[in-house]
Scaffold this active site. Sequence first.
Site, PDB file in Angstrom:
ATOM      1  N   ASP A  19       0.830  -1.209   0.000  1.00 53.01           N
ATOM      2  CA  ASP A  19       0.000   0.000   0.000  1.00 53.01           C
ATOM      3  C   ASP A  19       0.865   1.259   0.000  1.00 53.01           C
ATOM      4  O   ASP A  19       1.990   1.249   0.498  1.00 53.01           O
ATOM      5  CB  ASP A  19      -0.918  -0.018   1.232  1.00 53.01           C
ATOM      6  CG  ASP A  19      -2.100   0.927   1.077  1.00 53.01           C
ATOM      7  OD1 ASP A  19      -2.347   1.408  -0.052  1.00 53.01           O
ATOM      8  OD2 ASP A  19      -2.774   1.182   2.090  1.00 53.01           O
ATOM      9  N   ARG A  32      -0.776   9.123  -9.932  1.00 57.71           N
ATOM     10  CA  ARG A  32      -0.807   7.893  -9.129  1.00 57.71           C
ATOM     11  C   ARG A  32      -0.129   6.718  -9.844  1.00 57.71           C
ATOM     12  O   ARG A  32       0.577   5.927  -9.235  1.00 57.71           O
ATOM     13  CB  ARG A  32      -2.254   7.516  -8.805  1.00 57.71           C
ATOM     14  CG  ARG A  32      -2.978   8.502  -7.904  1.00 57.71           C
ATOM     15  CD  ARG A  32      -4.411   8.044  -7.653  1.00 57.71           C
ATOM     16  NE  ARG A  32      -4.442   6.700  -7.122  1.00 57.71           N
ATOM     17  CZ  ARG A  32      -4.263   6.387  -5.845  1.00 57.71           C
ATOM     18  NH1 ARG A  32      -4.083   7.338  -4.949  1.00 57.71           N
ATOM     19  NH2 ARG A  32      -4.279   5.139  -5.441  1.00 57.71           N
ATOM     20  N   HIS A  36       2.511   3.334  -9.068  1.00 56.01           N
ATOM     21  CA  HIS A  36       2.344   1.905  -9.379  1.00 56.01           C
ATOM     22  C   HIS A  36       3.536   1.384 -10.187  1.00 56.01           C
ATOM     23  O   HIS A  36       4.007   0.273  -9.971  1.00 56.01           O
ATOM     24  CB  HIS A  36       1.040   1.678 -10.169  1.00 56.01           C
ATOM     25  CG  HIS A  36      -0.190   2.082  -9.410  1.00 56.01           C
ATOM     26  ND1 HIS A  36      -0.385   1.773  -8.086  1.00 56.01           N
ATOM     27  CD2 HIS A  36      -1.302   2.783  -9.781  1.00 56.01           C
ATOM     28  CE1 HIS A  36      -1.549   2.251  -7.675  1.00 56.01           C
ATOM     29  NE2 HIS A  36      -2.125   2.868  -8.688  1.00 56.01           N
ATOM     30  N   LEU A 130      10.718 -20.604  -4.201  1.00 57.34           N
ATOM     31  CA  LEU A 130       9.628 -19.793  -3.660  1.00 57.34           C
ATOM     32  C   LEU A 130       8.366 -19.899  -4.513  1.00 57.34           C
ATOM     33  O   LEU A 130       8.443 -19.917  -5.740  1.00 57.34           O
ATOM     34  CB  LEU A 130      10.084 -18.323  -3.614  1.00 57.34           C
ATOM     35  CG  LEU A 130       9.039 -17.281  -3.248  1.00 57.34           C
ATOM     36  CD1 LEU A 130       8.757 -17.310  -1.746  1.00 57.34           C
ATOM     37  CD2 LEU A 130       9.484 -15.882  -3.663  1.00 57.34           C
TER      38      LEU A 130
HETATM   39  C1  IPE Z   1      -5.460  -2.697  -0.200  1.00 58.08           C
HETATM   40  O1  IPE Z   1      -5.084  -1.377  -0.420  1.00 58.08           O
HETATM   41  C2  IPE Z   1      -5.499  -3.450  -1.491  1.00 58.08           C
HETATM   42  C3  IPE Z   1      -4.197  -3.679  -2.136  1.00 58.08           C
HETATM   43  C4  IPE Z   1      -3.045  -3.376  -1.633  1.00 58.08           C
HETATM   44  C5  IPE Z   1      -4.253  -4.343  -3.402  1.00 58.08           C
HETATM   45  P1  IPE Z   1      -6.174  -0.238  -0.600  1.00 58.08           P
HETATM   46  O2  IPE Z   1      -5.423   1.032  -0.777  1.00 58.08           O
HETATM   47  O3  IPE Z   1      -7.143  -0.603  -1.642  1.00 58.08           O
HETATM   48  O4  IPE Z   1      -6.919  -0.274   0.828  1.00 58.08           O
HETATM   49  P2  IPE Z   1      -7.825   0.815   1.541  1.00 58.08           P
HETATM   50  O5  IPE Z   1      -8.828   1.267   0.532  1.00 58.08           O
HETATM   51  O6  IPE Z   1      -6.938   1.933   1.976  1.00 58.08           O
HETATM   52  O7  IPE Z   1      -8.421   0.099   2.704  1.00 58.08           O
HETATM   53  C1  IPE Z   2      -1.496   0.226  -3.394  1.00 63.55           C
HETATM   54  O1  IPE Z   2      -1.269   1.594  -3.418  1.00 63.55           O
HETATM   55  C2  IPE Z   2      -1.711  -0.341  -4.774  1.00 63.55           C
HETATM   56  C3  IPE Z   2      -3.087  -0.814  -5.032  1.00 63.55           C
HETATM   57  C4  IPE Z   2      -4.068  -0.805  -4.169  1.00 63.55           C
HETATM   58  C5  IPE Z   2      -3.366  -1.307  -6.369  1.00 63.55           C
HETATM   59  P1  IPE Z   2      -2.468   2.630  -3.476  1.00 63.55           P
HETATM   60  O2  IPE Z   2      -2.796   2.897  -4.892  1.00 63.55           O
HETATM   61  O3  IPE Z   2      -3.591   2.173  -2.639  1.00 63.55           O
HETATM   62  O4  IPE Z   2      -1.799   3.917  -2.815  1.00 63.55           O
HETATM   63  P2  IPE Z   2      -2.439   4.933  -1.780  1.00 63.55           P
HETATM   64  O5  IPE Z   2      -3.005   4.143  -0.654  1.00 63.55           O
HETATM   65  O6  IPE Z   2      -3.501   5.688  -2.524  1.00 63.55           O
HETATM   66  O7  IPE Z   2      -1.302   5.787  -1.351  1.00 63.55           O
HETATM   67 MG    MG Z   3      -4.051   2.397  -0.675  1.00 63.82          MG
END
Ligand code: IPE
Ligand code: IPE
Ligand code: MG
Length: 249
Positions: A19, A32, A36, A130
């Site tokens: 995350d 964003r 990624h 793994l």
């Molecule tokens: C959880 O992250 C899902 C993944 C890492 C794929 P999110 O960013 O979607 O979670 P919330 O919305 O903050 O709970």
């Molecule tokens: C995690 O990073 C990746 C996915 C959930 C696909 P986020 O995209 O949720 O990043 P934040 O939480 O908005 O910083």
């Molecule tokens: Mg997130």
Amino acid sequence: MKENLDLHNLPEHVAVIMDGNGRWAKKKGAMRIFGHKNAIEAVRDTTEACAELGVKYLTLYAFSTENWNRPKAEVNALMELLVMTIRKELNTLQKNNVRLMAIGNLLTLPEGCRQQLKDAIAQTSQNTGLTLVLALSYSGRWEIMNAVKELSRKVAAGTIAPEAIDESLFENHLNTHSIPDPELLIRTSGEMRISNFMLWQLAYTELYITEILWPDFRREHLYEAIYAYQQRERRFGKTSEQINLKQNG
Ligand code: IPE
Ligand code: IPE
Ligand code: MG
């Protein structure tokens, strides 16, 4: 930091909620999707470090059921990135003897994505190092509902008696049926929640939350998490005295 790890007490299965990609990009004044893209190096380094250490399973939460609700452009970009990465990393997976698996509602993935994934899974299926498990279009509640439906069908067809349903039979109907429960769950970016991840499997998992944003996560952070795990006393409902008695023979 790696030297401090007890190699005889490694978690067999490490799960990661990756995350913070969006916030990482925002801090840099970028889109964003830039976050990624930069997450891939973190995936590569973590996977390699797990393979080297001798961790047996690494599960990465890459896309949740709820993530489909993000803006269409971000979802599409994530799917494209997934296809590209799998194609690009296949050689490295082979080189590192990594077996690829996927859990989640894979039928909802775009066709090209599913095909690429299927190929990579087939090509790495004989690898013995793994096992890298990608959670894609995955959510814990979806997985549990899926298992309930499958079991109900069998009960209705008369192939399973309701009394025969126990934890082990239920587990056999989860996507993770061949995979042990994770001993350690890492979540990056400081969020203190599970976000619908492995709800059944995390029953007794040790949680480790770090402020590091996922694109900045590297093997040193993995070692720190495993070290923290090794300092914990896993009691499984028992008392500390019972645990220590057992350990001292
Ligand atoms: C959880 O992250 C899902 C993944 C890492 C794929 P999110 O960013 O979607 O979670 P919330 O919305 O903050 O709970
Ligand atoms: C995690 O990073 C990746 C996915 C959930 C696909 P986020 O995209 O949720 O990043 P934040 O939480 O908005 O910083
Ligand atoms: Mg997130």
